[in-house]
Design an enzyme around this catalytic site. Structure first.
Site, short mmCIF file in Angstrom:
data_model
loop_
_atom_site.label_atom_id
_atom_site.label_comp_id
_atom_site.label_asym_id
_atom_site.label_seq_id
_atom_site.Cartn_x
_atom_site.Cartn_y
_atom_site.Cartn_z
N TYR A 1 0.84 -1.20 0.00
CA TYR A 1 0.00 0.00 0.00
C TYR A 1 0.88 1.26 0.00
CZ TYR A 1 -2.55 3.87 2.17
OH TYR A 1 -3.06 5.12 2.46
N SER B 11 -3.17 14.82 5.77
CA SER B 11 -4.19 14.40 4.81
C SER B 11 -5.56 14.42 5.48
CB SER B 11 -3.87 12.97 4.34
OG SER B 11 -5.00 12.40 3.72
N GLN C 22 -4.46 19.05 3.93
CA GLN C 22 -4.71 18.69 2.52
C GLN C 22 -6.12 18.14 2.41
OE1 GLN C 22 -4.86 15.05 1.63
NE2 GLN C 22 -5.71 15.69 -0.34
N TYR D 95 -9.48 17.06 -0.57
CA TYR D 95 -10.00 16.90 -1.92
C TYR D 95 -11.28 17.71 -2.01
CZ TYR D 95 -6.85 12.86 -2.08
OH TYR D 95 -5.73 12.06 -2.05
N THR E 239 -5.73 18.88 -3.36
CA THR E 239 -5.17 17.89 -4.29
C THR E 239 -6.13 17.72 -5.47
OG1 THR E 239 -3.99 16.76 -2.53
CG2 THR E 239 -4.42 15.48 -4.52
N ARG F 206 -4.46 0.16 -8.49
CA ARG F 206 -3.15 -0.20 -7.95
C ARG F 206 -3.11 -1.72 -7.89
NH1 ARG F 206 -3.54 4.48 -3.54
NH2 ARG F 206 -3.70 6.18 -5.04
N LYS G 15 -2.11 20.92 -5.35
CA LYS G 15 -1.16 19.81 -5.47
C LYS G 15 -1.59 18.85 -6.59
CE LYS G 15 0.52 15.88 -2.66
NZ LYS G 15 -0.27 14.71 -3.05
N HIS H 184 1.42 12.50 -7.57
CA HIS H 184 0.88 11.67 -6.49
C HIS H 184 1.81 10.46 -6.24
CE1 HIS H 184 -3.20 11.80 -4.45
NE2 HIS H 184 -2.69 10.72 -3.89
N ARG I 184 0.92 7.27 -8.06
CA ARG I 184 -0.20 6.45 -7.57
C ARG I 184 -1.50 6.73 -8.32
NH1 ARG I 184 1.23 4.48 -2.45
NH2 ARG I 184 -0.81 4.56 -1.48
C1 LIG Z 1 0.54 5.66 1.37
C2 LIG Z 1 0.32 6.97 0.67
C3 LIG Z 1 -0.86 7.67 0.90
C4 LIG Z 1 -1.07 8.90 0.27
N1 LIG Z 1 -2.22 9.61 0.56
C5 LIG Z 1 -2.38 10.85 0.01
C6 LIG Z 1 -3.49 11.66 0.39
O1 LIG Z 1 -4.32 11.30 1.22
N2 LIG Z 1 -3.61 12.87 -0.21
C7 LIG Z 1 -2.70 13.34 -1.13
O2 LIG Z 1 -2.84 14.45 -1.65
N3 LIG Z 1 -1.63 12.59 -1.48
C8 LIG Z 1 -1.44 11.37 -0.93
N4 LIG Z 1 -0.33 10.63 -1.27
C9 LIG Z 1 0.68 11.21 -2.20
C10 LIG Z 1 1.73 11.99 -1.43
O3 LIG Z 1 1.19 13.16 -0.86
C11 LIG Z 1 2.88 12.43 -2.36
O4 LIG Z 1 2.36 13.11 -3.47
C12 LIG Z 1 3.74 11.26 -2.83
O5 LIG Z 1 3.88 10.30 -1.81
C13 LIG Z 1 5.11 11.79 -3.25
O6 LIG Z 1 5.91 10.78 -3.74
P1 LIG Z 1 7.00 9.99 -2.84
O7 LIG Z 1 6.21 9.01 -2.04
O8 LIG Z 1 7.87 9.35 -3.85
O9 LIG Z 1 7.70 10.99 -1.96
C14 LIG Z 1 -0.10 9.41 -0.65
C15 LIG Z 1 1.08 8.71 -0.86
C16 LIG Z 1 1.31 7.51 -0.20
C17 LIG Z 1 2.61 6.78 -0.43
#
Ligand SMILES: Cc1cc2nc3c(=O)[nH]c(=O)nc-3n(C[C@H](O)[C@H](O)[C@H](O)COP(=O)(O)O)c2cc1C
Length: 416
Positions: free
Chosen positions: A57, A139, A160, A162, A188, A197, A283, A307, A310
């Site tokens: 995850y 978040s 942050q 949505y 975001t 995923r 973002k 993101h 993701r």
């Molecule tokens: C487990 C996980 C949960 C995430 N949840 C959110 C979220 O709730 N809101 C959001 O804007 N980005 C979310 N992201 C994206 C992160 O804010 C960020 O953009 C991303 O992790 C950056 O890449 P990096 O993991 O390589 O540093 C999530 C990322 C991960 C790994």
């Protein structure tokens, strides 16, 4: 006995004598994270600590995970043009993020359900970034509520969110963020719908989790994580507790599914700008066109992000998008970058190409998994120390002095 063996034996005996005390104090766990010397080490430790579905995850991304790989590939492809014989006895990493002075240009990215990784969850992450003199972005899908984080972590926090369908809920969150003293809101915009995923699908990872033989076997093989999880099961959307039904996890799925609105447009940004008079960042922008639109709507900051790979797989890497966005926003909005930051040198490169600071998601989560809040601190410490060293060796004493003349693309051998 050979003198070398004598020294080694003495050291081993002393380590073994101290072991029971360390285990009793729980130091073995945090100590393992403390001994990691790179984010890659923390990731490996996280992999040994978390059940596979939880590790995936955090570590996984959309579809074939190409964008995830491109984030790293493109950061690694940039080379530095170091200057020599510069006084680098003092390195200044401090900067100002939408009016907030920070000691290091490393901000905690918002990551939903972080309590699944370790019960310290978002509180542990927030404390780690605050201790480093920086900002944590909470978040809205966190497992610790806005109020809990505000109560237990006293440094600068941004919220942050949505643009959920239920605008009453968005307004409620803004009100709660204001009351909690949050200094900025991050919208975001790269999730019009959820992505696929594949690791999560294969693992049956979801809410509620699918109990399979493999999941059970995995949980048994990770007793440390499982014991903590059973004691403090943090698998909830803490901020939406008042909107969820009594059937817990199932109503959480219904809530999330019903809230993502694929019809959201730039009008929603104008609406949010009216609702929130404080600092507002956006973002998930990857093009100059979108950056210009955001600037036109009075946005204070743009986070160049895919993101962490993701959402849209095959989206460009965030570092490749940075120069055109920095040019489009040119002094009208601050620019930040996330995606693939695993080394201090990555931060140097992003700042040289126009970012004010970087956000880190997985790097901090690997630390959290490896050692709770202390492990997240270890991740920040590693990145900061690497950045300090890279700055000194590149001959730049202050992050404020970095510009694109420090970067060279190896294919052309010329400055960008
Ligand atoms: C487990 C996980 C949960 C995430 N949840 C959110 C979220 O709730 N809101 C959001 O804007 N980005 C979310 N992201 C994206 C992160 O804010 C960020 O953009 C991303 O992790 C950056 O890449 P990096 O993991 O390589 O540093 C999530 C990322 C991960 C790994």
């Amino acid at each position: 006995m050979n003198p070398f063996l004598r020294v080694a034996a003495r050291q081993l005996a002393s380590d073994l004598r101290g072991l029971p005390t360390r285990v009793a104090r729980g130091e073995a766990f945090a100590g393992r994270a403390a001994r990691c010397i790179s984010i890659a080490d923390l990731r490996a430790l996280a992999q040994r600590t978390l059940p596979r579905s939880v590790f995936d995850y955090v570590d996984g991304a959309a579809n074939d995970e190409r964008t995830l790989a491109w984030n790293r590939r493109d950061l690694a492809a940039l080379e530095l043009r170091p200057r020599v014989l510069v006084d680098v006895s003092q390195i200044d990493l401090s900067t100002v993020a939408v009016g907030i002075p920070i000691g290091v240009p490393v901000i905690g990215a918002p990551t939903g359900l972080s309590g699944l990784v370790h019960p310290d969850g978002e509180v542990g992450l927030a404390r780690a970034f605050h201790a480093a003199g920086s900002i944590y972005v909470l978040s809205a899908s966190s497992s610790c509520s806005i109020e809990e984080v505000a109560r237990l972590a006293s440094g600068p926090t941004w919220l942050q969110l949505y643009m959920w369908r239920d605008r009453g809920f968005v307004k409620e969150l803004l009100e709660r963020a204001r009351a909690a003293g949050h200094l900025a809101v991050v919208l975001t915009v790269d999730v019009p719908r959820s992505s696929r995923r594949e690791r999560d699908i294969r693992n049956g990872f979801g809410v509620p989790p699918r109990i399979t033989l493999r999941n059970v076997r995995d949980a048994v093989a990770r007793p440390r994580w499982t014991t903590r999880f059973l004691r403090t099961p943090r698998i909830e959307l803490a901020n939406a507790a008042n909107r969820l039904g009594a059937d817990g996890a199932a109503s959480m799925v219904r809530f999330v599914d019903s809230q993502f609105d694929p019809a959201v447009t730039w009008q929603a940004v104008s609406w949010l700008r009216e609702q929130w008079t404080g600092r507002l960042l956006i973002k998930g922008i990857l093009t100059a066109e979108d950056a210009s639109r955001a600037v036109g709507l009075g946005i204070d900051g743009i986070i160049v992000s895919n993101h962490g790979g993701r959402q849209l797989d095959e989206a460009r890497s965030s570092i490749s998008a940075l120069p055109e966005i920095a040019a489009a926003a040119a002094g009208q909005a601050e620019i930040y970058l996330d995606g693939g930051v695993r080394k201090g040198g990555d931060i140097l490169k992003a700042i040289a190409l126009g970012a004010r600071a970087c956000l880190v998601g997985r790097a901090a989560l690997y630390g959290l998994a490896a050692g709770g809040g202390a492990g997240a601190s270890r991740a920040i410490e590693i990145l900061t120390a690497e950045l300090q060293t890279a700055m000194a060796l590149a001959g730049c004493a202050s992050v404020g002095d970095l510009d694109e003349s420090w970067i060279v693309r190896p294919s052309t051998g010329t400055a960008l």
